[in-house]
Design a protein around this motif. Structure first.
Motif, PDB file in Angstrom:
ATOM      1  N   LEU A  73       0.778  -1.438   0.020  1.00 28.42           N
ATOM      2  CA  LEU A  73       0.011   0.069   0.064  1.00 28.42           C
ATOM      3  C   LEU A  73       0.851   1.241   0.043  1.00 28.42           C
ATOM      4  O   LEU A  73       1.936   1.103   0.526  1.00 28.42           O
ATOM      5  CB  LEU A  73      -1.056   0.004   1.236  1.00 28.42           C
ATOM      6  N   ALA A  74       0.339   2.507  -0.414  1.00 28.89           N
ATOM      7  CA  ALA A  74       0.867   3.606  -0.475  1.00 28.89           C
ATOM      8  C   ALA A  74      -0.014   4.758  -0.478  1.00 28.89           C
ATOM      9  O   ALA A  74      -1.230   4.466  -1.167  1.00 28.89           O
ATOM     10  CB  ALA A  74       2.098   3.741  -1.659  1.00 28.89           C
ATOM     11  N   ARG A  75       0.160   5.959  -0.052  1.00 25.92           N
ATOM     12  CA  ARG A  75      -0.612   6.864  -0.174  1.00 25.92           C
ATOM     13  C   ARG A  75       0.013   8.270  -0.285  1.00 25.92           C
ATOM     14  O   ARG A  75       1.264   8.194  -0.198  1.00 25.92           O
ATOM     15  CB  ARG A  75      -1.538   7.073   1.019  1.00 25.92           C
ATOM     16  N   ASN A  76      -0.527   9.581  -0.709  1.00 24.66           N
ATOM     17  CA  ASN A  76       0.167  10.512  -0.932  1.00 24.66           C
ATOM     18  C   ASN A  76       1.142  10.368  -1.954  1.00 24.66           C
ATOM     19  O   ASN A  76       2.381  11.044  -1.988  1.00 24.66           O
ATOM     20  CB  ASN A  76       0.781  11.053   0.151  1.00 24.66           C
ATOM     21  N   CYS A  77       0.885   9.620  -3.041  1.00 27.07           N
ATOM     22  CA  CYS A  77       1.851   9.257  -4.176  1.00 27.07           C
ATOM     23  C   CYS A  77       1.349   9.721  -5.546  1.00 27.07           C
ATOM     24  O   CYS A  77       1.630   8.798  -6.549  1.00 27.07           O
ATOM     25  CB  CYS A  77       2.600   7.873  -3.860  1.00 27.07           C
ATOM     26  N   GLU A  78       0.615  10.632  -5.778  1.00 22.23           N
ATOM     27  CA  GLU A  78      -0.035  10.974  -7.114  1.00 22.23           C
ATOM     28  C   GLU A  78       0.984  10.964  -8.226  1.00 22.23           C
ATOM     29  O   GLU A  78       0.764  10.248  -9.185  1.00 22.23           O
ATOM     30  CB  GLU A  78      -0.652  12.377  -7.033  1.00 22.23           C
ATOM     31  N   HIS A  79       1.956  11.742  -7.971  1.00 23.07           N
ATOM     32  CA  HIS A  79       3.159  11.960  -9.027  1.00 23.07           C
ATOM     33  C   HIS A  79       3.802  10.463  -9.462  1.00 23.07           C
ATOM     34  O   HIS A  79       4.165  10.234 -10.579  1.00 23.07           O
ATOM     35  CB  HIS A  79       4.123  13.029  -9.069  1.00 23.07           C
ATOM     36  N   ALA A  80       4.099   9.634  -8.483  1.00 24.70           N
ATOM     37  CA  ALA A  80       4.653   8.369  -8.610  1.00 24.70           C
ATOM     38  C   ALA A  80       3.625   7.541  -9.581  1.00 24.70           C
ATOM     39  O   ALA A  80       4.311   6.604 -10.369  1.00 24.70           O
ATOM     40  CB  ALA A  80       4.742   7.827  -7.321  1.00 24.70           C
TER      41      ALA A  80
END
Length: 538
Positions: free
Chosen positions: A85-92
């Motif tokens: 899981l990951a969050r706050n990673c729009e650009h990635a």
């Protein structure tokens, strides 16, 4: 967080599935609000990754999205593949989608295929706190006696429940911030082998600047020299930076000048003293190029073995047929050797131009050709040199020549037995022609200066049995390591990453690294993908 919690969760009712097949429909742009929200966890599914370790999978993804932020948590595996899981990673995520959700796997020729589940969970449905775990690991890695915080290969720490690569600026900043709160006065930070590319997270240590004396950043991925200005904030006395890509762009002199101009007050750089009492430190032996050290050591060992033997006839073969030799001598009064010195033996063949009354005779004591030189050396007294006293400077090295100077102490032998009554100092300069790569070489010019040994030389000589010269068995600076790495790559045909791996395991000892490589190669324990050409071409 309880292990397995994320693995047991069902996707949120508003979850959006993203695959390579529906990317062309614009699904990412239609759900941009989900990407930009910090309240949602997104699930990453990595297909065809069953035989790949967690760290290798995540390293590959992190490398692909760099410099975008992506902090993976709660890694697990199931029938669909590897998950995290990951969050706050729009650009990635946008970067991965531009690559059609395909990630290169540096360990094999296969690629990872990703699927995404946007809004897999909300931050209320799934919470995680890795702070406690990191604090435990930091406590384990801090030495209270030496005040050293060891963060070497931090992401490989077995006690870490989550993947924490310091190559990610946010993670590095977070870890250093926690360390600062835990240990207010550490003196040394070891940050080797963490894939670090940028140094701005070091700003988190601002409050500790008065206490930090040393930072070790060896073998990271710092390629941009501009990053070094972040080191300005510290008052370091010791710094390690060798093994980073930017080092290969600079000569030794440029490297030292750049670092010392950037970080004021350094006493040691990469383990080497820079100053002693504000004066530059002289090295006992100097090699303008580390690659020549084995050849020089071999030459000197053979030359003085023959020179100190009972038969110097073999010296003729070491000199070029058109070689030149000259000798001069000096007598120093008020030394412990002054009474017993017999300088006359050397002064009668000396070519000291300052003492020549008739300059027309200046060529008389210039000896030409290997036969004439051998005759002169055969008529000099038998000797025993003290190899521990040798100091060697290699001033010039090309593919065809070497210029080196050697100084030290020797005794004269009477009836084959050395005597402490006649101890001399010498300084000798050789100009050597290299004939081929097998080490065949000839002396083309030999200049010798002999004098009765100084009192301190007598005091310090003939105490130990040592190799002829103290050539370093491992490289001493980034330039030397670069040459060793180049040699290993040429010999083994492995890629840079694996060459560095084996060199580090053997402390950059070239001989031991090659032995290790041959052992593993014969056992077929080296993967095919590490070779830059087919394995059978090695």
């Amino acid at each position: 967080m309880k292990i397995g919690k994320a693995a047991n969760m069902m996707p949120n009712s508003g979850a959006v599935y993203v695959t390579a097949s529906n990317l062309p429909t614009g699904i990412i742009y239609k759900n941009k609000a989900l990407l930009s929200s910090q309240n949602y966890w997104h699930k990453f599914i990595v297909c065809n990754a069953a035989s790949t370790s967690r760290n290798d999978i995540l390293d590959a993804i992190m490398e692909q999205v760099y410099p975008m932020d992506l902090i993976p948590v709660s890694f697990w595996r199931d029938n669909h593949g590897a998950n995290f899981l990951a969050r706050n990673c729009e650009h990635a995520i946008e970067k991965l989608c531009k690559d059609n959700l395909v990630v290169a796997n540096p360990k094999t020729n296969k690629k990872f295929q990703l699927n995404l589940v946007l809004k897999f969970a909300t931050t209320k449905e799934f919470t995680i706190d890795i702070k406690k775990n990191i604090l435990v690991v930091l406590t384990k890695r801090f030495n209270t006696l030496t005040k050293v915080l060891n963060l070497v290969k931090f992401h490989e720490e077995q006690d870490l429940l989550e993947y924490c690569p310091l190559s990610q600026p946010k993670i590095m900043f977070f870890v250093l911030h926690l360390a600062k709160s835990l240990f207010p006065h550490p003196e040394v930070y070891l940050l080797q082998n963490n894939g670090i590319k940028i140094l701005n997270p070091l700003e988190s240590l601002l409050t500790q600047v008065p206490y930090i004396k040393s930072i070790d950043l060896r073998y990271n991925n710092i390629s941009n020299i501009d990053n070094l200005h972040y080191l300005n904030i510290f008052k370091l006395t010791e710094l390690y930076l060798d093994g980073n890509p930017f080092c290969e762009k600079l000569s030794v002199d440029e490297y030292v000048k750049l670092i010392t101009n950037t970080v004021k007050g350094l006493r040691k750089l990469d383990g080497q003293l820079l100053k002693l009492d504000n004066l530059p430190v002289a090295k006992r032996n100097y090699f303008c190029n580390f690659q020549v050290a084995p050849l020089v050591n071999q030459f000197l060992e053979h030359f003085y073995h023959v020179y100190d033997s009972n038969n110097r006839e073999g010296l003729k073969e070491l000199y070029h047929k058109d070689a030149m030799l000259s000798l001069n001598s000096t007598y120093y009064p008020n030394q412990v050797t002054s009474i017993s010195a017999r300088i006359h033996t050397y002064s009668q063949i000396s070519r000291n131009l300052q003492k020549l009354a008739n300059f027309s005779m200046m060529h008389n004591n210039l000896y030409l050709g290997n036969q004439q030189i051998a005759n002169i050396l055969l008529n000099l007294p038998a000797t025993q040199h003290d190899p521990y006293s040798f100091t060697v400077d290699v001033m010039s090295y090309t593919n065809s020549s070497i210029i080196l100077s050697i100084s030290g102490v020797f005794k004269e032998c009477i009836d084959g037995i050395s005597t402490d009554e006649r101890i001399y100092g010498f300084f000798r300069t050789f100009v050597i022609e290299i004939i081929n790569r097998d080490g065949l070489c000839y002396i083309v010019n030999d200049q010798i200066h002999v004098y009765n040994a100084l009192s301190w030389q007598v005091r310090d000589s003939f105490k130990y049995k040592q190799p002829l010269i103290e050539t370093p068995s491992v490289p001493q600076n980034p330039e030397e390591r670069k040459h060793v790495l180049k040699a290993i790559k040429l010999i083994t045909n492995m890629n840079t990453q694996w060459c560095i791996k084996y060199l580090e395991e053997c402390d950059y000892d070239l001989k031991n690294t090659l032995i290790r490589f041959v052992e593993l190669f014969n056992q077929e324990k080296i993967p095919d993908h590490v070779f830059e050409q087919p394995k059978n071409g090695v």
